[in-house]
Design a protein around this motif. Structure first.
Motif, PDB file in Angstrom:
ATOM      1  N   UNK A  47       0.860  -1.179   0.000  1.00  0.00           N
ATOM      2  CA  UNK A  47       0.000   0.000   0.000  1.00  0.00           C
ATOM      3  C   UNK A  47       0.900   1.234   0.000  1.00  0.00           C
ATOM      4  N   UNK A  48       0.504   2.231  -0.798  1.00  0.00           N
ATOM      5  CA  UNK A  48       1.240   3.496  -0.789  1.00  0.00           C
ATOM      6  C   UNK A  48       0.262   4.627  -1.061  1.00  0.00           C
ATOM      7  N   UNK A  49       0.395   5.727  -0.320  1.00  0.00           N
ATOM      8  CA  UNK A  49      -0.451   6.880  -0.569  1.00  0.00           C
ATOM      9  C   UNK A  49      -0.176   7.440  -1.957  1.00  0.00           C
ATOM     10  N   UNK A  50      -1.224   7.895  -2.621  1.00  0.00           N
ATOM     11  CA  UNK A  50      -1.034   8.590  -3.889  1.00  0.00           C
ATOM     12  C   UNK A  50      -0.370   9.933  -3.595  1.00  0.00           C
ATOM     13  N   UNK A  51       0.177  10.556  -4.617  1.00  0.00           N
ATOM     14  CA  UNK A  51       0.818  11.862  -4.439  1.00  0.00           C
ATOM     15  C   UNK A  51      -0.179  12.873  -3.890  1.00  0.00           C
ATOM     16  N   UNK A  52      -1.413  12.854  -4.404  1.00  0.00           N
ATOM     17  CA  UNK A  52      -2.430  13.800  -3.948  1.00  0.00           C
ATOM     18  C   UNK A  52      -2.783  13.566  -2.482  1.00  0.00           C
ATOM     19  N   UNK A  53      -2.947  12.300  -2.080  1.00  0.00           N
ATOM     20  CA  UNK A  53      -3.277  11.992  -0.691  1.00  0.00           C
ATOM     21  C   UNK A  53      -2.131  12.365   0.246  1.00  0.00           C
ATOM     22  N   UNK A  54      -0.901  12.117  -0.183  1.00  0.00           N
ATOM     23  CA  UNK A  54       0.261  12.467   0.636  1.00  0.00           C
ATOM     24  C   UNK A  54       0.350  13.980   0.809  1.00  0.00           C
ATOM     25  N   UNK A  55       0.111  14.732  -0.264  1.00  0.00           N
ATOM     26  CA  UNK A  55       0.140  16.195  -0.191  1.00  0.00           C
ATOM     27  C   UNK A  55      -0.971  16.709   0.720  1.00  0.00           C
ATOM     28  N   UNK A  56      -2.171  16.120   0.623  1.00  0.00           N
ATOM     29  CA  UNK A  56      -3.284  16.533   1.479  1.00  0.00           C
ATOM     30  C   UNK A  56      -2.988  16.245   2.949  1.00  0.00           C
TER      31      UNK A  56
ATOM     32  N   UNK B 103      -0.467  18.825   4.140  1.00  0.00           N
ATOM     33  CA  UNK B 103      -1.109  20.130   4.310  1.00  0.00           C
ATOM     34  C   UNK B 103      -1.973  20.151   5.559  1.00  0.00           C
ATOM     35  N   UNK B 104      -2.695  19.073   5.821  1.00  0.00           N
ATOM     36  CA  UNK B 104      -3.541  19.003   7.009  1.00  0.00           C
ATOM     37  C   UNK B 104      -2.704  19.038   8.275  1.00  0.00           C
ATOM     38  N   UNK B 105      -1.572  18.364   8.272  1.00  0.00           N
ATOM     39  CA  UNK B 105      -0.701  18.343   9.452  1.00  0.00           C
ATOM     40  C   UNK B 105      -0.159  19.731   9.736  1.00  0.00           C
ATOM     41  N   UNK B 106       0.222  20.454   8.685  1.00  0.00           N
ATOM     42  CA  UNK B 106       0.748  21.811   8.864  1.00  0.00           C
ATOM     43  C   UNK B 106      -0.377  22.739   9.316  1.00  0.00           C
ATOM     44  N   UNK B 107      -1.562  22.603   8.707  1.00  0.00           N
ATOM     45  CA  UNK B 107      -2.707  23.437   9.068  1.00  0.00           C
ATOM     46  C   UNK B 107      -3.112  23.220  10.518  1.00  0.00           C
ATOM     47  N   UNK B 108      -3.078  21.979  10.971  1.00  0.00           N
ATOM     48  CA  UNK B 108      -3.467  21.668  12.337  1.00  0.00           C
ATOM     49  C   UNK B 108      -2.345  21.947  13.342  1.00  0.00           C
TER      50      UNK B 108
ATOM     51  N   UNK C 101       0.478  20.361  13.679  1.00  0.00           N
ATOM     52  CA  UNK C 101       1.103  19.159  14.234  1.00  0.00           C
ATOM     53  C   UNK C 101       2.523  18.975  13.722  1.00  0.00           C
ATOM     54  N   UNK C 102       3.014  19.914  12.967  1.00  0.00           N
ATOM     55  CA  UNK C 102       4.377  19.774  12.461  1.00  0.00           C
ATOM     56  C   UNK C 102       4.401  19.356  11.009  1.00  0.00           C
ATOM     57  N   UNK C 103       5.537  18.942  10.567  1.00  0.00           N
ATOM     58  CA  UNK C 103       5.669  18.548   9.175  1.00  0.00           C
ATOM     59  C   UNK C 103       5.535  17.046   9.040  1.00  0.00           C
ATOM     60  N   UNK C 104       5.170  16.624   7.852  1.00  0.00           N
ATOM     61  CA  UNK C 104       5.039  15.212   7.536  1.00  0.00           C
ATOM     62  C   UNK C 104       5.959  14.916   6.391  1.00  0.00           C
ATOM     63  N   UNK C 105       6.818  13.925   6.528  1.00  0.00           N
ATOM     64  CA  UNK C 105       7.700  13.536   5.437  1.00  0.00           C
ATOM     65  C   UNK C 105       6.900  12.696   4.457  1.00  0.00           C
ATOM     66  N   UNK C 106       6.808  13.165   3.232  1.00  0.00           N
ATOM     67  CA  UNK C 106       6.098  12.414   2.181  1.00  0.00           C
ATOM     68  C   UNK C 106       6.989  12.240   0.983  1.00  0.00           C
TER      69      UNK C 106
END
Length: 120
Positions: A96-105, A108-113, A115-120
């Motif tokens: 299983x792997x997140x799509x590029x769009x899902x990883x970007x979303x 973005x949600x982590x930064x908006x909330x 919670x820090x950055x997410x390595x994608x």
């Protein structure tokens, strides 16, 4: 041995493998291809004999550690019959792997909330 066995992997995102050997399922998360990092194993079942009384995440430094951990979770059995051995020792692995769009979303949600950055 290469950790990525399927052709559609995007090198910039982690890959998860769902290992199922009924009735057990564990999740193994590999770092992005070519990027060193630990391999994570998530197991929702407690393993009191191993010091885990509930769900846990095991941090493995390398593939050999993953093989050792999975061998404890999914032990092999010799039942004296090739067909029964195949049935009882078989397992399924689903990549299983997140799509590029899902990883970007998710990033973005982590930064908006906040919670820090997410390595994608």
């Amino acid at each position: 041995a290469e950790a990525y066995a399927f052709d559609e992997v995007a090198a910039d995102r982690p890959v998860a493998l769902l290992f199922t050997k009924t009735p057990e399922t564990v999740l193994v998360v590999l770092p992005p291809k070519g990027i060193p990092g630990p391999i994570l194993i998530f197991d929702s079942h407690g393993r009191p004999s191993e010091g885990a009384n509930g769900a846990y995440i095991l941090v493995c430094p390398n593939q050999a550690a993953v093989v050792g951990a999975l061998s404890l979770i999914f032990p092999g059995f010799d039942l004296g019959d090739d067909m029964q051995n195949m049935l009882y020792n078989g397992f399924e692995a689903t990549p299983v792997q997140l799509s590029a769009a899902a990883a970007a979303a998710a990033a973005a949600a982590a930064v908006t909330e906040g919670t820090g950055t997410v390595a994608v």
